[in-house]
Structure formats: structure tokens, C-alpha cells
Design a protein around this motif. Structure first.
Motif, mmCIF file in Angstrom:
data_model
loop_
_atom_site.group_PDB
_atom_site.id
_atom_site.type_symbol
_atom_site.label_atom_id
_atom_site.label_comp_id
_atom_site.label_asym_id
_atom_site.label_seq_id
_atom_site.Cartn_x
_atom_site.Cartn_y
_atom_site.Cartn_z
ATOM 1 N N ARG A 36 3.184 59.344 31.133
ATOM 2 C CA ARG A 36 2.879 60.400 30.097
ATOM 3 C C ARG A 36 4.229 60.964 29.557
ATOM 4 N NH1 ARG A 36 -1.125 63.280 34.139
ATOM 5 N NH2 ARG A 36 -2.910 62.126 33.807
ATOM 6 N N TYR A 81 4.778 69.709 37.221
ATOM 7 C CA TYR A 81 3.558 70.158 36.374
ATOM 8 C C TYR A 81 3.584 71.781 36.504
ATOM 9 C CZ TYR A 81 1.332 65.594 35.617
ATOM 10 O OH TYR A 81 1.099 64.219 35.305
ATOM 11 N N GLN A 91 -3.901 72.016 28.814
ATOM 12 C CA GLN A 91 -4.405 71.486 29.999
ATOM 13 C C GLN A 91 -5.101 72.549 30.912
ATOM 14 O OE1 GLN A 91 -1.600 68.714 32.003
ATOM 15 N NE2 GLN A 91 -2.897 67.105 30.970
ATOM 16 N N VAL A 142 7.505 66.412 40.507
ATOM 17 C CA VAL A 142 7.110 64.811 40.790
ATOM 18 C C VAL A 142 8.110 64.011 40.697
ATOM 19 C CG1 VAL A 142 5.428 63.367 39.727
ATOM 20 C CG2 VAL A 142 4.579 65.724 39.534
ATOM 21 N N GLU A 179 1.814 59.448 43.473
ATOM 22 C CA GLU A 179 3.224 59.813 43.558
ATOM 23 C C GLU A 179 4.022 59.941 42.335
ATOM 24 O OE1 GLU A 179 5.904 59.405 46.061
ATOM 25 O OE2 GLU A 179 4.031 60.020 47.225
ATOM 26 N N THR A 201 1.613 57.492 36.875
ATOM 27 C CA THR A 201 0.935 57.951 35.383
ATOM 28 C C THR A 201 1.801 58.832 34.647
ATOM 29 O OG1 THR A 201 -1.452 57.418 36.391
ATOM 30 C CG2 THR A 201 -1.415 58.795 34.652
ATOM 31 N N THR A 202 2.209 60.086 35.738
ATOM 32 C CA THR A 202 3.123 61.012 35.020
ATOM 33 C C THR A 202 4.393 60.324 34.205
ATOM 34 O OG1 THR A 202 2.356 62.113 37.092
ATOM 35 C CG2 THR A 202 4.244 63.192 35.658
ATOM 36 N N GLN A 243 -5.707 54.865 32.316
ATOM 37 C CA GLN A 243 -6.514 54.587 33.478
ATOM 38 C C GLN A 243 -7.690 55.026 33.185
ATOM 39 O OE1 GLN A 243 -4.251 56.376 36.645
ATOM 40 N NE2 GLN A 243 -5.001 55.153 38.344
#
Ligand SMILES: Nc1ncnc2c1ncn2[C@@H]1O[C@H](COP(=O)(O)OP(=O)(O)OP(=O)(O)O)[C@@H](O)[C@H]1O
Ligand SMILES: [Mg+2]
Length: 460
Positions: A286, A251, A10, A257, A279, A282-283, A325
Motif C-alpha cells: 500500500r 496507521y 478508512q 508497522v 507483520e 500488505t502495508t 489479497q
């Protein structure tokens, strides 16, 4: 790159990865095909000629080689600069590829905001910078070649002078001198040919380093695939429970997070994840998919039938279906997109999944039906239609766990409610997790978690 740990990748722009994958690999491949054989041929020729001369007259051989250390010494500094410039050229090339890639895939936004002039200026600026760097590299390689050629020339003249001296002093005959001069000519020309390989060798070593950057990144391990497959078969009938406890995640280089959070989801249950934008919804998905690794805490799956517990690892992804998403359809036909998650799916199975996802109502009206092509990133379909196709693809996989990340955000309220009802009324023992900003979605959910202050807090 496909098996490299996602978090490490990333940090790189996809344009950069693309350049490493294409340009740098080509540079190395061409190097292996032409540079390496030439290096061997020229080196063998140089050495054999040198040995021949040395055998007949060691002094002559030494004189013919005297310029070599001088050339190597003077070009050493030059080589370092060339390597640095070449590294910058490669980085600039990657930046330009990334820039062009982003420009071409966002043409609509660029035109809509009337940014054509700005983008043209930016590209011109980068091209100029690239040109300057290439010119510097070219200049350095010319200087290096010139120095080495001059050294070669000096050796040649040295050999002539020495040959004449040896004939004059009666040490060798005129014939031997002619042979030596011919051989020294070969030595000089071979040395020059070796010199022309220098800029290429610099490019190859820089490209190799850039590929090694990726090569040295940690890879995902798929070592327990068979164990997970057995776990799936044994527990398919009763579904799979998800239990996260005391989980913390941050991250790389970012803020935390999640901090010591717990989360649970069970078969036949639809669990909603809500919370303000940014917030960590999605994390969390993952983390469930093991695309990210939590720094601490435990993340396990428990079989509904056997009660067996397994850790979440890359291999457990085969238990999940995911609708991310954004638009995630690939170019190809609808059927090809569907079969990318289940190769042996029949047309009937595909149509059934499309019906559950309420996509069949527009697919059936297409001239080619499920053989209708989808453009890049779902081009040719509306956002809501592409979302329904993506949900159909996820349903077709028939995984025990379904993750929907704002998967119905582009649908009108009536279609969204009907679609979610379809999924909820499916008798398949599925554990379903949805993230949403819409209260209408919550009506069909069994439990709701809100992400608040770095924790998943059970709301209902
Ligand atoms: N790749 C990344 N690297 C660093 N930080 C990230 C990355 N992706 C997300 N974040 C950060 O993590 C936090 C959570 O992001 P996440 O995408 O999980 O939010 P979200 O709840 O899904 O938001 P939304 O409702 O807008 O989709 C955000 O503050 C974001 O800045
Ligand atoms: Mg999100």
C-alpha cells in the motif's frame, strides 16, 4: 470520495459513506429544488404584505409582527434539540445501511452459522432505536410548529382587536380595516408556511454538514501525471527500480508497522516479502502504491534507462499493476473486467494475458468465452479461478511494476508453480514483488525479504 485520501476515509464505514452519498445528497438536492424556492416565495410575500400594511398604517404593521420575536426566541432552543436529534437519526440511518449491506453480502456465512435469528434481533433493535429517534424529531417539529402557529393566531386576534379599536376611535374607516384584516390573514398564513420549512431546514443543514465532513478531508493530488507518463515512456525498455530508505509508517491511531526500514527491488527481478501474518506485507505494498503516506523516510523510483529519480506519489500508480489479497473482480463480463485496466485491449491481448495467468484453460470452456459474466465479487467462479482472472487483469496492464499480494494462495501447488514460472519467464522488464506464506513461491524469487521487528530484513 474517489479522490479523497484513503487513510482519512478508512475511519468511516462504507455504509456510512453510502448514506452520505445517497440520502444526504438527496436531502440537499430536494432542498435546493423545493425548500429554497418556497423560502424565497414566502419571504417575498411576507415582506411585501408587511410593507403594504406599514405604508398605510405603521402601528398596525408593528402589531401584526409583534409575535415574531417571541416565536423565534421560544423555538431557538427547540431548533438546537431538533438538530441534535436529526444528527443522531442520520447516524443511525448510516449504521443501518452498513448493517444491511454487510448482512446481504455475507448471507452465506450468516446462514452457515445459523445466525438468522441473531441478525433479525439486531436489525429489530436498530429499527426500534431509529423509530424512537424519528418520533422524537417528529415530536419536536410538531411542538415547534404548534408554538409558531399559536403565535400566528395571537397576532391574528391582536390585529382584529386593534382594527376594531382603530375603527371605533375613528382613525381608519371600516373599509381600511377590512383591507388590513385581509392583509394580516395573508401575513399569518405566510408565516405558517414559513414555519413548515423549519424541520426541512434542520435536515438540510445536518446533511450538508455530513457531506462537508467528506468534502473537507484531504484529497490526493495527481499533479505530476504527465511527468510520470514521460518517465514511463523513457524507461519502459529497461524497467524501473524501487528504493525505499529509512521508511517509517504507523496507521492512524494504530501501532507502528515499519520503523526506519529499507527495501529495494529491480527490473527483471522477482522479490518475495515474507513474514508472519499481521507483520506488514500488505502495508508495504500500500505504501508503494501511495495509498498510504509514510511518516518519514524516502520512497523513490529510479528509471532503468535514464537513471532519473521520482518520488512515489498517487500519480506513480500508473506504473503499477496490483493483485490485492481477496477477491477483487467486479460484476460484468470477463472482457469488461480486463478492459477496466486497459480500455483498448484487443480480444487477442486479453486471451494472451489469460493464457499466461493459466485462466484460459477454464475460460475457453465457458459458453460465452471472455464474454461470460462474472457475478458480484467474482460470484460464479472458484476462489482460485478468480485469483487467476485477477492476475490476468494485472498482466494485461503491462505495467513495469507488478505487485502480487498472496495472489496465488488459493491455487494448488502445481498450478501455482506453473503460473509463477510463466510470469518470471516473461521477457517484459518487469519488477515483481510477491508476498507469500508459501515456501514453494520462494523457489522462483531472486531475493527474499522478511518483515521482522518493523524492518524489511534481506534473507537471501
Ligand atoms: N486499516 C488499518 N488500520 C489500522 N491498522 C491496520 C490497518 N490495516 C492493517 N493494520 C495493522 O497493520 C499491521 C500489518 O497489517 P498487514 O495487513 O500489512 O499485515 P500482513 O503482513 O499483510 O498480514 P497477512 O499475512 O495476514 O496478510 C497489522 O498488525 C494490522 O493490525
Ligand atoms: Mg496481507
Amino acid at each position: 470520495m474517489l479522490i479523497t485520501d484513503l487513510e482519512s476515509l478508512q475511519n468511516y464505514h462504507t455504509g456510512d459513506l453510502l448514506t452520505r452519498w445517497s440520502n444526504d445528497s438527496s436531502t440537499i438536492a430536494n432542498g435546493i429544488l423545493s425548500w429554497l424556492p418556497n423560502l424565497v416565495i414566502y419571504t417575498v410575500r411576507l415582506l411585501s404584505t408587511f410593507i403594504m400594511v406599514f405604508y398605510h398604517d405603521p402601528w398596525f404593521a408593528l402589531i401584526s409582527m409583534i409575535g415574531m420575536p417571541v416565536s423565534i426566541f421560544t423555538t431557538r432552543h427547540m431548533l438546537q434539540s431538533m438538530r441534535k436529534t436529526n444528527k443522531n437519526v442520520a447516524a443511525m440511518n448510516a449504521k443501518m445501511t452498513g448493517f444491511n449491506q454487510e448482512t446481504f453480502s455475507n448471507l452465506q456465512t450468516i446462514k452457515a452459522f445459523d445466525m438468522i435469528r441473531l441478525y433479525r434481533q439486531q436489525l429489530r433493535g436498530m429499527q426500534q432505536e431509529y423509530l424512537d429517534m424519528r418520533m422524537t424529531f417528529q415530536r419536536l417539529s410538531l411542538i415547534a410548529s404548534a408554538i409558531m402557529s399559536l403565535a400566528g393566531l395571537a397576532i391574528s386576534y391582536g390585529c382584529y382587536a386593534f382594527g376594531i379599536y382603530r375603527v371605533w376611535s375613528g382613525a381608519i374607516s371600516y373599509g381600511t380595516m377590512t383591507m388590513f384584516l385581509a392583509l394580516s390573514g395573508t401575513l399569518t398564513s405566510t408565516l405558517n408556511q414559513l414555519i413548515t420549512l423549519i424541520p426541512t431546514s434542520v435536515s438540510i443543514s445536518v446533511s450538508a454538514r455530513r457531506l462537508m465532513d467528506i468534502w473537507n478531508m484531504p484529497c490526493e493530488s495527481f499533479s505530476h501525471t504527465e511527468e510520470v507518463q514521460r518517465f514511463l515512456e523513457e524507461n519502459r525498455a529497461d524497467g524501473i527500480h524501487i528504493c525505499l530508505s529509512d521508511l517509517s509508517y504507523q496507521y492512524q491511531g494504530g501501532t507502528s508497522v515499519f520503523s526506519h526500514t529499507d527495501f529495494e527491488a529491480h527490473p527483471q527481478e522477482t522479490v518475495a516479502l515474507i513474514g508472519p501474518s499481521g507483520e506488514g506485507k500488505t502495508t508495504l505494498l500500500r505504501l508503494l502504491l501511495s495509498l498510504l503516506r509514510a511518516q518519514s523516510g524516502t520512497a523513490i523510483l529510479r528509471g532503468g534507462t535514464t537513471g532519473e529519480r521520482i518520488r512515489l506519489i498517487p500519480s506513480t500508480r500508473q506504473l503499477f499493476s496490483y493483485v490485492p489479497q481477496g477477491n477483487t473482480m467486479f460484476s460484468g463480463t470477463i472482457a469488461e473486467n480486463m478492459r477496466s485496466v486497459k480500455e483498448d485491449a484487443s480480444d487477442e491481448e486479453i486471451i494472451s494475458a489469460l493464457k499466461t495467468a493459466l485462466a484460459w484453460e477454464f475460460v475457453k470452456n465457458l459458453p460465452d468465452g471472455i464474454a461470460h459474466p462474472i457475478g458480484e465479487r467474482g460470484k460464479g467462479f472458484s476462489e482460485g479461478q478468480a485469483q487467476r482472472l485477477a492476475i490476468a487483469r494485472a498482466l494485461l496492464r503491462k505495467s513495469p511494476i507488478l505487485l502480487l499480494d498472496e495472489a496465488t494462495s488459493a491455487l494448488d501447488a502445481a498450478t501455482e508453480a506453473a503460473l509463477l514460472k510463466n510470469i518470471a519467464s516473461d521477457t517484459y522488464p518487469r519488477t515483481c514483488i510477491v508476498t507469500t506464506h508459501r515456501s514453494s513461491v520462494l523457489d522462483i524469487c531472486d531475493r527474499v525479504y522478511e518483515i521482522r521487528e518493523k524492518k524489511c530484513v534481506k534473507v537471501t
